[in-house]
Structure formats: C-alpha cells, structure tokens
Write a protein that holds these residues in place. Sequence first.
Motif, mmCIF file in Angstrom:
data_model
loop_
_atom_site.group_PDB
_atom_site.id
_atom_site.type_symbol
_atom_site.label_atom_id
_atom_site.label_comp_id
_atom_site.label_asym_id
_atom_site.label_seq_id
_atom_site.Cartn_x
_atom_site.Cartn_y
_atom_site.Cartn_z
ATOM 1 N N VAL A 277 0.846 -1.190 0.000
ATOM 2 C CA VAL A 277 0.000 0.000 0.000
ATOM 3 C C VAL A 277 0.882 1.241 0.000
ATOM 4 N N ARG A 278 0.660 2.096 -1.006
ATOM 5 C CA ARG A 278 1.432 3.338 -1.134
ATOM 6 C C ARG A 278 0.542 4.558 -0.876
ATOM 7 N N GLY A 279 -0.784 4.343 -0.771
ATOM 8 C CA GLY A 279 -1.699 5.455 -0.563
ATOM 9 C C GLY A 279 -3.122 5.006 -0.778
ATOM 10 N N GLN A 280 -3.990 5.950 -1.098
ATOM 11 C CA GLN A 280 -5.398 5.621 -1.278
ATOM 12 C C GLN A 280 -6.036 6.521 -2.317
ATOM 13 N N LEU A 281 -7.128 6.034 -2.895
ATOM 14 C CA LEU A 281 -7.863 6.763 -3.916
ATOM 15 C C LEU A 281 -8.866 7.724 -3.280
ATOM 16 N N THR A 282 -9.081 8.849 -3.921
ATOM 17 C CA THR A 282 -10.097 9.803 -3.499
ATOM 18 C C THR A 282 -11.427 9.476 -4.183
ATOM 19 N N ARG A 283 -12.434 10.275 -3.892
ATOM 20 C CA ARG A 283 -13.734 10.095 -4.544
ATOM 21 C C ARG A 283 -13.607 10.250 -6.055
ATOM 22 N N TYR A 284 -12.875 11.281 -6.485
ATOM 23 C CA TYR A 284 -12.693 11.465 -7.924
ATOM 24 C C TYR A 284 -11.718 10.443 -8.500
ATOM 25 N N GLY A 285 -10.858 9.892 -7.670
ATOM 26 C CA GLY A 285 -10.014 8.802 -8.134
ATOM 27 C C GLY A 285 -10.836 7.582 -8.489
ATOM 28 N N LEU A 286 -11.851 7.288 -7.681
ATOM 29 C CA LEU A 286 -12.756 6.170 -7.975
ATOM 30 C C LEU A 286 -13.602 6.472 -9.205
ATOM 31 N N ALA A 287 -14.080 7.719 -9.312
ATOM 32 C CA ALA A 287 -14.872 8.111 -10.488
ATOM 33 C C ALA A 287 -14.034 7.969 -11.759
ATOM 34 N N ASP A 288 -12.757 8.320 -11.667
ATOM 35 C CA ASP A 288 -11.842 8.193 -12.800
ATOM 36 C C ASP A 288 -11.696 6.732 -13.223
ATOM 37 N N LEU A 289 -11.577 5.819 -12.256
ATOM 38 C CA LEU A 289 -11.454 4.396 -12.592
ATOM 39 C C LEU A 289 -12.703 3.894 -13.306
ATOM 40 N N LEU A 290 -13.866 4.323 -12.838
ATOM 41 C CA LEU A 290 -15.106 3.888 -13.474
ATOM 42 C C LEU A 290 -15.204 4.455 -14.889
ATOM 43 N N ALA A 291 -14.805 5.709 -15.066
ATOM 44 C CA ALA A 291 -14.860 6.338 -16.390
ATOM 45 C C ALA A 291 -13.945 5.621 -17.379
ATOM 46 N N ARG A 292 -12.858 5.060 -16.866
ATOM 47 C CA ARG A 292 -11.899 4.379 -17.744
ATOM 48 C C ARG A 292 -12.068 2.865 -17.731
ATOM 49 N N ASP A 293 -13.136 2.375 -17.082
ATOM 50 C CA ASP A 293 -13.457 0.942 -17.057
ATOM 51 C C ASP A 293 -12.306 0.118 -16.486
ATOM 52 N N GLU A 294 -11.703 0.630 -15.408
ATOM 53 C CA GLU A 294 -10.587 -0.059 -14.769
ATOM 54 C C GLU A 294 -11.096 -1.065 -13.733
ATOM 55 N N ARG A 295 -10.207 -1.984 -13.339
ATOM 56 C CA ARG A 295 -10.570 -3.042 -12.408
ATOM 57 C C ARG A 295 -9.867 -2.852 -11.066
ATOM 58 N N LEU A 296 -10.545 -3.295 -10.007
ATOM 59 C CA LEU A 296 -9.972 -3.350 -8.676
ATOM 60 C C LEU A 296 -9.600 -4.798 -8.349
ATOM 61 N N GLU A 297 -8.770 -4.951 -7.331
ATOM 62 C CA GLU A 297 -8.374 -6.273 -6.855
ATOM 63 C C GLU A 297 -8.676 -6.387 -5.371
ATOM 64 N N GLY A 378 -18.620 -1.648 0.488
ATOM 65 C CA GLY A 378 -17.937 -1.329 1.728
ATOM 66 C C GLY A 378 -17.571 0.143 1.720
ATOM 67 N N ILE A 379 -17.062 0.633 2.840
ATOM 68 C CA ILE A 379 -16.757 2.049 2.944
ATOM 69 C C ILE A 379 -15.517 2.397 2.128
ATOM 70 N N SER A 380 -15.593 3.501 1.398
ATOM 71 C CA SER A 380 -14.454 3.980 0.616
ATOM 72 C C SER A 380 -13.384 4.528 1.550
ATOM 73 N N ALA A 381 -12.127 4.423 1.118
ATOM 74 C CA ALA A 381 -11.021 4.927 1.931
ATOM 75 C C ALA A 381 -11.171 6.424 2.204
ATOM 76 N N TYR A 382 -11.616 7.190 1.177
ATOM 77 C CA TYR A 382 -11.732 8.643 1.366
ATOM 78 C C TYR A 382 -12.781 8.982 2.415
ATOM 79 N N ARG A 383 -13.871 8.199 2.474
ATOM 80 C CA ARG A 383 -14.919 8.449 3.464
ATOM 81 C C ARG A 383 -14.413 8.144 4.873
ATOM 82 N N LEU A 384 -13.621 7.087 4.993
ATOM 83 C CA LEU A 384 -13.045 6.750 6.291
ATOM 84 C C LEU A 384 -12.141 7.878 6.774
ATOM 85 N N THR A 385 -11.408 8.490 5.850
ATOM 86 C CA THR A 385 -10.552 9.622 6.193
ATOM 87 C C THR A 385 -11.389 10.831 6.590
ATOM 88 N N GLU A 386 -12.431 11.125 5.796
ATOM 89 C CA GLU A 386 -13.287 12.276 6.087
ATOM 90 C C GLU A 386 -13.954 12.176 7.447
#
Length: 392
Positions: A277-297, A378-386
Amino acid sequence: MLGERSDRSDRTRDRLATLRERIDAGMDRREFLRTVVTGGYALGMAHYLGVDDFLAASDDEVPVVTALVRSDPDDPFSLEERVRYVPADWYAAVENAFELNELLARVAFTGYLGSAVVPGDYDSGTASISIGVSSAESSIPDAIREFADDVSIDAESFIEIEDVEVRPDSAEPRILEDPVGGAPSGVACETPSSMATLGPALYDPSTERSFFTTAEHAFEGDGDPVGDQLTVPIQGAEQLDLGRVSRAHPIADVAAIEPNGSVAPTSWIDAPTPARVRGQLTRYGLADLLARDERLEKVGALTGHTTGRVQGVDAVTCFTEDFCRRGQIRWGGEMDLTDGDSGSVSYYRDPEGDDGDVLVAGFNNARTWWPGQSYVWGISAYRLTEKHGYHF
C-alpha cells in the motif's frame, strides 16, 4: 501604523478567501486572470491560493485530486495529492450527480434503499445515478427529478429484502505462514466470535499511531467490542495475539486494533503479485477508474485473489440496517466476497508507483444477496478519512 498594516492584512486575506471561493464555484481561467490583474494581486498569489493546477489546465479541462500517495514509501504520514486533468463537461456532470446523490441521502424518501453515482466515460461527458427502491414504493418523487438537471436516474425496485443469506463455504482459509516481518493483509484473523480477513495497517495522523484492522461486524458479541481480542492463526503453530480493539466504528464497519507489540501492522497485502500500500484513492479517483473501465483487486481469507470493475461510487446503502451507510464503493460481483472475507480491502495497482505499489479503494464489508444486482460493497477509503481521520 501597526494597526493599519494589520487591517490591510485582514482585508487582503478576506479578498483572497473570496477569490478562492469563486474559483471553487466554477470561475474559469480567463476570469481568474482578469480578476488578478484588475484587483491588484500578484500572479504569485496563484501558488498561495493553491491554484497552480487550475492555471495549468486547458480551457476544457479541470484538475481533480485522484489519490493521496506517500512521497516516502516508508513514511505513511508523507502523503501528497496526485492530480489528474479531466474534461470539464464530465467533471460538471459528475459533480452534479454527487450533489444529487447527497440530496437523495438527506431526503431518504419512503421506499429509498440506496443509490450510487455512475460516471460515464470521458468522451460522453455524462453521469447517472442508480437508485434502489422497494417494490411497494417504486416511484421516485417528482421533486427529486426536478433537481436532476442533466443527471439521468436509473431506478430499480426490489421485493422486500430478507436477512443476509449465509453461504456455505468449503474453501480453506488463507493462514499466515510466518509472522516474521508482521502480519500482512489478506490472511485469516479471528475474533472471539468469528473469522474475518485482516486488513492493511490503518494510520491515525493526529497521533501518528498505526493499527491492525478488520470488519467491526466480525465482533458479534453483545455491546461495544472495544477491548475484544484479535488473533491470527499461524501455519503449524498456535495463534498469534495481535492486540485488542481500541476503536470501533459500526456505521463504517471498521475496527481498529491497538498492537500489543508482538508484531507490527504492515502495509503489505499477501497477493499473488506482491502488493504494498502506497496510498489511497479519493472520490474522484474512484470516479476516474469507473470512467476508464478499470478493475480493482482484493485478497480475502476465503475467496483469495479476485478482480472486478467499479460499479458505483459515493454510494449510499440502506439495505441492511435502520440507518444508511454513506461514501460506499460498489465493485465486482457477489462471488468476489463470502463470509470470512470481510475486512479485506479493494485496491488498484499504482501506475505511477514502484513495482507492487497499490492504492486502497475501500473496505470490503458485504455483498449483494438479492436478485437483480451483483456487487461487493464497503466504505471507501476517502470516506473513512473524512469521517474518522484514518488513512492507509
């Protein structure tokens, strides 16, 4: 004289604050530059205002923060923002969808079971909202549609949702082989009442403390789980005591466990390909992944390593409790999670990091068990931070 300088300084701060607010409200670059020149500001104020990225974007792009990433891989508190430039029309559509989704959560009209923002691809410049409603209340109030503007609404009605289906599992849990170097995420952990998956180290920047973590609902005893023990089974040996629950967050469904000193929390995930783990995605980071049809693991103690596409971001989930969980992420399918996998995290390979670096998307706490939908949530990392200040 000193008082006059102080008054001028206060007025300057007020003017800069007003300018910052106008930028946040949608001021374009041309208007910003005109304001700087006519208002007597120095162009160096762009850095002071934190709008260097704003000025660097083209007229049809806007900068968004997509991730918080460690500048020093070994220092979890050296987080820096990572910026991506996105089409302005796409950004406007997604921002409208986020605002409408927040309105839905506040109003929570009769029959509302939850919703999620679904950004379109960048070329479309669109976003939609998926809303779940009970079959008895299958219509969305006209007042809500009036606020929708250009955001399309996709409503699905469900029959009454029963209790969580318990799926029988035959898989053997993933057991920690060697505790030397710490206990990585993705292996089985045990509470006084059940088994779950150990998550990666969770950090509290206010105290610079690190915690072990897993799903709060894995502590199924009566009352507050604070003080309950968390252990990990070890291959060919007795279980290892990690510590006791220091903080419990039932709405977030996250438990933070204070290490007892036997081993330290680690940012490594026990994946087929090494993952740190080097960091975490923001809300717009997740939106960006969806816009680009990327996959999570993810790596769960029972189902192991799986991948899946992001289905919805900034989701609201009211299916299982008498309260709603906000800031959720929906991804993958229902077969990507089973009982015992809760506490694992979804993550994305960091394209700008070193080999093996990943960015956490969020916790995996549950899955769908009703017809018509299939995803893990599940809860997004950015929400846990907020809400609680923690980060990965």
